[in-house]
Enzyme design. Structure first.
Site, PDB file in Angstrom:
ATOM      1  N   HIS A  57       0.836  -1.199   0.000  1.00 59.48           N
ATOM      2  CA  HIS A  57       0.000   0.000   0.000  1.00 59.48           C
ATOM      3  C   HIS A  57       0.874   1.254   0.000  1.00 59.48           C
ATOM      4  O   HIS A  57       1.454   1.617   1.018  1.00 59.48           O
ATOM      5  CB  HIS A  57      -0.916  -0.027   1.226  1.00 59.48           C
ATOM      6  CG  HIS A  57      -1.935   1.075   1.251  1.00 59.48           C
ATOM      7  ND1 HIS A  57      -2.989   1.083   2.125  1.00 59.48           N
ATOM      8  CD2 HIS A  57      -2.051   2.208   0.515  1.00 59.48           C
ATOM      9  CE1 HIS A  57      -3.710   2.171   1.928  1.00 59.48           C
ATOM     10  NE2 HIS A  57      -3.159   2.866   0.958  1.00 59.48           N
ATOM     11  N   GLN A  94       1.318   5.258  -0.140  1.00 58.80           N
ATOM     12  CA  GLN A  94       0.509   6.375   0.335  1.00 58.80           C
ATOM     13  C   GLN A  94      -0.104   7.175  -0.812  1.00 58.80           C
ATOM     14  O   GLN A  94       0.536   7.451  -1.818  1.00 58.80           O
ATOM     15  CB  GLN A  94       1.353   7.328   1.198  1.00 58.80           C
ATOM     16  CG  GLN A  94       1.778   6.756   2.532  1.00 58.80           C
ATOM     17  CD  GLN A  94       3.152   6.126   2.491  1.00 58.80           C
ATOM     18  OE1 GLN A  94       3.482   5.442   1.517  1.00 58.80           O
ATOM     19  NE2 GLN A  94       3.938   6.346   3.523  1.00 58.80           N
ATOM     20  N   LYS A  95      -1.387   7.526  -0.625  1.00 56.55           N
ATOM     21  CA  LYS A  95      -2.123   8.436  -1.496  1.00 56.55           C
ATOM     22  C   LYS A  95      -2.188   7.984  -2.948  1.00 56.55           C
ATOM     23  O   LYS A  95      -2.115   8.770  -3.883  1.00 56.55           O
ATOM     24  CB  LYS A  95      -1.543   9.854  -1.422  1.00 56.55           C
ATOM     25  CG  LYS A  95      -1.294  10.375  -0.011  1.00 56.55           C
ATOM     26  CD  LYS A  95      -2.463  10.145   0.938  1.00 56.55           C
ATOM     27  CE  LYS A  95      -3.706  10.887   0.555  1.00 56.55           C
ATOM     28  NZ  LYS A  95      -4.841  10.600   1.479  1.00 56.55           N
ATOM     29  N   GLY A 104      -5.071   3.414  -2.459  1.00 57.46           N
ATOM     30  CA  GLY A 104      -4.949   2.071  -1.899  1.00 57.46           C
ATOM     31  C   GLY A 104      -5.979   1.750  -0.837  1.00 57.46           C
ATOM     32  O   GLY A 104      -6.350   0.592  -0.670  1.00 57.46           O
ATOM     33  N   HIS A 107       2.635   1.289   6.205  1.00 56.89           N
ATOM     34  CA  HIS A 107       2.987   1.445   4.788  1.00 56.89           C
ATOM     35  C   HIS A 107       4.355   0.828   4.490  1.00 56.89           C
ATOM     36  O   HIS A 107       5.262   1.488   3.956  1.00 56.89           O
ATOM     37  CB  HIS A 107       2.974   2.918   4.383  1.00 56.89           C
ATOM     38  CG  HIS A 107       1.604   3.511   4.294  1.00 56.89           C
ATOM     39  ND1 HIS A 107       0.735   3.222   3.265  1.00 56.89           N
ATOM     40  CD2 HIS A 107       0.940   4.358   5.117  1.00 56.89           C
ATOM     41  CE1 HIS A 107      -0.400   3.880   3.443  1.00 56.89           C
ATOM     42  NE2 HIS A 107      -0.304   4.567   4.566  1.00 56.89           N
ATOM     43  N   ARG A 122      -0.225   5.685  -8.955  1.00 55.95           N
ATOM     44  CA  ARG A 122      -1.003   6.880  -9.302  1.00 55.95           C
ATOM     45  C   ARG A 122      -0.108   7.881 -10.027  1.00 55.95           C
ATOM     46  O   ARG A 122       1.108   7.894  -9.847  1.00 55.95           O
ATOM     47  CB  ARG A 122      -1.582   7.511  -8.034  1.00 55.95           C
ATOM     48  CG  ARG A 122      -2.522   8.688  -8.268  1.00 55.95           C
ATOM     49  CD  ARG A 122      -3.040   9.215  -6.960  1.00 55.95           C
ATOM     50  NE  ARG A 122      -3.979  10.325  -7.136  1.00 55.95           N
ATOM     51  CZ  ARG A 122      -4.542  11.006  -6.139  1.00 55.95           C
ATOM     52  NH1 ARG A 122      -4.259  10.681  -4.882  1.00 55.95           N
ATOM     53  NH2 ARG A 122      -5.366  12.004  -6.375  1.00 55.95           N
ATOM     54  N   SER A 177      -1.703  15.233  -3.324  1.00 60.38           N
ATOM     55  CA  SER A 177      -2.577  14.589  -2.343  1.00 60.38           C
ATOM     56  C   SER A 177      -1.837  14.344  -1.035  1.00 60.38           C
ATOM     57  O   SER A 177      -2.403  14.522   0.051  1.00 60.38           O
ATOM     58  CB  SER A 177      -3.097  13.268  -2.910  1.00 60.38           C
ATOM     59  OG  SER A 177      -3.984  12.644  -2.002  1.00 60.38           O
ATOM     60  N   TYR A 185     -13.320   7.943  -9.818  1.00 57.54           N
ATOM     61  CA  TYR A 185     -13.457   9.256  -9.190  1.00 57.54           C
ATOM     62  C   TYR A 185     -12.474  10.222  -9.828  1.00 57.54           C
ATOM     63  O   TYR A 185     -11.264  10.094  -9.673  1.00 57.54           O
ATOM     64  CB  TYR A 185     -13.194   9.169  -7.685  1.00 57.54           C
ATOM     65  CG  TYR A 185     -14.226   8.358  -6.931  1.00 57.54           C
ATOM     66  CD1 TYR A 185     -15.482   8.884  -6.674  1.00 57.54           C
ATOM     67  CD2 TYR A 185     -13.940   7.069  -6.500  1.00 57.54           C
ATOM     68  CE1 TYR A 185     -16.438   8.144  -5.989  1.00 57.54           C
ATOM     69  CE2 TYR A 185     -14.887   6.322  -5.822  1.00 57.54           C
ATOM     70  CZ  TYR A 185     -16.131   6.864  -5.567  1.00 57.54           C
ATOM     71  OH  TYR A 185     -17.068   6.121  -4.891  1.00 57.54           O
ATOM     72  N   ARG A 226      -9.104  15.549  -3.716  1.00 57.56           N
ATOM     73  CA  ARG A 226      -8.502  16.721  -3.082  1.00 57.56           C
ATOM     74  C   ARG A 226      -7.355  17.264  -3.921  1.00 57.56           C
ATOM     75  O   ARG A 226      -7.142  18.475  -3.998  1.00 57.56           O
ATOM     76  CB  ARG A 226      -8.005  16.361  -1.679  1.00 57.56           C
ATOM     77  CG  ARG A 226      -9.122  16.122  -0.668  1.00 57.56           C
ATOM     78  CD  ARG A 226      -8.553  16.016   0.738  1.00 57.56           C
ATOM     79  NE  ARG A 226      -9.604  15.853   1.731  1.00 57.56           N
ATOM     80  CZ  ARG A 226     -10.006  14.688   2.193  1.00 57.56           C
ATOM     81  NH1 ARG A 226      -9.436  13.582   1.754  1.00 57.56           N
ATOM     82  NH2 ARG A 226     -10.967  14.611   3.090  1.00 57.56           N
TER      83      ARG A 226
END
EC number: 2.8.2.-
Length: 411
Positions: A96, A98-99, A102, A153, A188, A196, A322, A326
């Site tokens: 996973h 971060q941001k 996940g 993480h 990402r 993010s 989506y 943010r």
């Protein structure tokens, strides 16, 4: 009167196009295209529908209609179908980052897969119990099933060293030879991910519980200095976030996916910076390519499709794309974007590589699926023709037999 005639002609042309679309693409896959054809933006939608070729995944994710691969991958690299034995000893391990979305994907794993024995998720509890059918052990190593058992993480270096020893336990003399570890992750777009993370840090996130274990130890404060003096970095500006030279947000995806032991872990004096960057990027690319599965936040439906094909599992409800996050609400000028890309130049190169591999895998898998469906239809037609020929043969023989019998009776 001329304007009325022109409007009437336009309406008739639109209705004709919808009727033609009904015949050309009658299935549920084109329902979205027919709805778009009736919308005010019919012209643009019709072009998108044509480029997608009636593909619901293309309509969902807005994939480039003419995707041209940049990298050469073998069929072995592109075909991802693992024989995951959920009733045996196999384990899916979710790395996973971060941001990257996940958390959403992790919830899909524990709440949205059709299983013989579904995960037990209780209200008010973050973790779910995901047990194998008939056994008291888990088939999934993730935040929402086992928690942060290898550290908050945990990266590739930590997981590949921690998970096998952790799941086999000290009570067993040696690891189970039948156990396979299937590592998966989500990536990402680097700029969106970076923004993010900045917004997340603004709200007080620190990830202080992360261990960063490499070669059996965590880094010293000299090897990994902190970017803030207080308890957290709440309220920091984007400029402050970008100016910290020790910010782990920079090129985070490459670092999370590479084998840090190859570069002396967090000791930057082991090798020159340029060599270190090349080793990290090459390692991240190789590990990503060899993983059982990886998805992209920007392609939710394709991520769902490839996971289902890889593990022969089916999600109950479809993933949702989506486009409003943010990070997307942060307005930055071109200079700031270039600065973020420069700070994450390794992540940018990794993401380009990952996106190319991801879309090639998707196209390759879809092609194989269509070929298999065509093969099955051909086999069914062969069987049908054989049955029809057999019925005709039996019918002819039966008529001949009846005729000869009548001749004998007439005598």
């Amino acid at each position: 009167e001329r304007s009325h005639r022109a409007l009437l002609a336009l309406v008739l042309l639109l209705l004709f196009a919808v009727i033609v679309l009904q015949y050309v693409c009658p299935g549920t896959e084109c329902r979205l295209l027919r709805l778009r054809a009736l919308s005010p933006a019919a012209t643009g939608a019709a072009a998108a529908a044509s480029s997608a070729g009636g593909d619901p995944y293309g309509a969902e994710d807005e994939t480039p209609p003419r995707f041209v691969p940049r990298f050469n991958f073998s069929a072995r690299d592109l075909l991802r179908r693992v024989d995951f034995n959920i009733k045996g000893d196999d384990l899916i391990v979710f790395l996973h980052i971060q941001k990257t979305g996940g958390t959403t994907f992790g919830r899909h794993l524990v709440r949205n897969i059709q299983l013989e024995q579904p995960c037990e998720c209780r209200a008010g509890q973050k973790k779910c119990t995901c047990l194998r059918p008939g056994k008291r052990e888990t088939w999934l190593f993730s935040r929402f099933s086992t928690g942060w058992s290898c550290g908050l993480h945990a990266d590739w270096t930590e997981l590949t060293n921690c998970v096998p020893a952790l799941v086999d336990g000290k009570r067993e003399l040696r690891p189970r030879p039948s156990r396979n570890f299937y590592y998966i992750t989500i990536l990402r777009d680097p700029v969106s991910r970076y923004l993010s993370e900045w917004r997340h840090v603004q709200r007080g996130a620190t990830w202080k519980a992360s261990l960063h274990v490499c070669d059996g130890r965590s880094p010293t404060t000299e090897e990994l200095p902190s970017c803030y003096a207080g308890d957290d970095w709440s309220g920091c500006s984007l400029q402050e976030f970008m100016e910290c030279p020790y910010n782990l947000a920079n090129n985070r995806q490459v670092r999370m996916l590479s084998d840090l032991s190859l570069v002396g872990c967090y000791n930057l004096s082991v090798m020159p910076e340029e060599q270190r960057n090349k080793v990290l990027l090459d390692s991240a690319k190789e590990n990503l390519k060899r993983m059982a599965f990886f998805g992209l936040t920007e392609f939710q439906r394709k991520t769902q499709y490839l996971f289902e094909k890889t593990f022969s599992m089916t999600f109950i409800s479809p993933f949702t794309q989506y486009n409003s996050t943010r990070a997307s609400s942060v307005e930055i000028d071109e200079q700031t974007q270039q600065r973020i890309e420069a700070l994450n130049f390794l992540d940018v190169e990794l993401y380009d590589y990952a996106k190319d591999l991801f879309l090639q895998r998707y196209q390759y898998t879809r092609q194989k699926e269509h070929q298999e469906a065509r093969r099955k239809r051909q086999e069914q037609r062969k069987i049908l023709r054989a049955k029809q020929a057999l019925r005709r043969e039996r019918g002819d023989n039966g008529s001949t037999t009846d005729y000869m019998g009548n001749v004998e009776r007439w005598r």
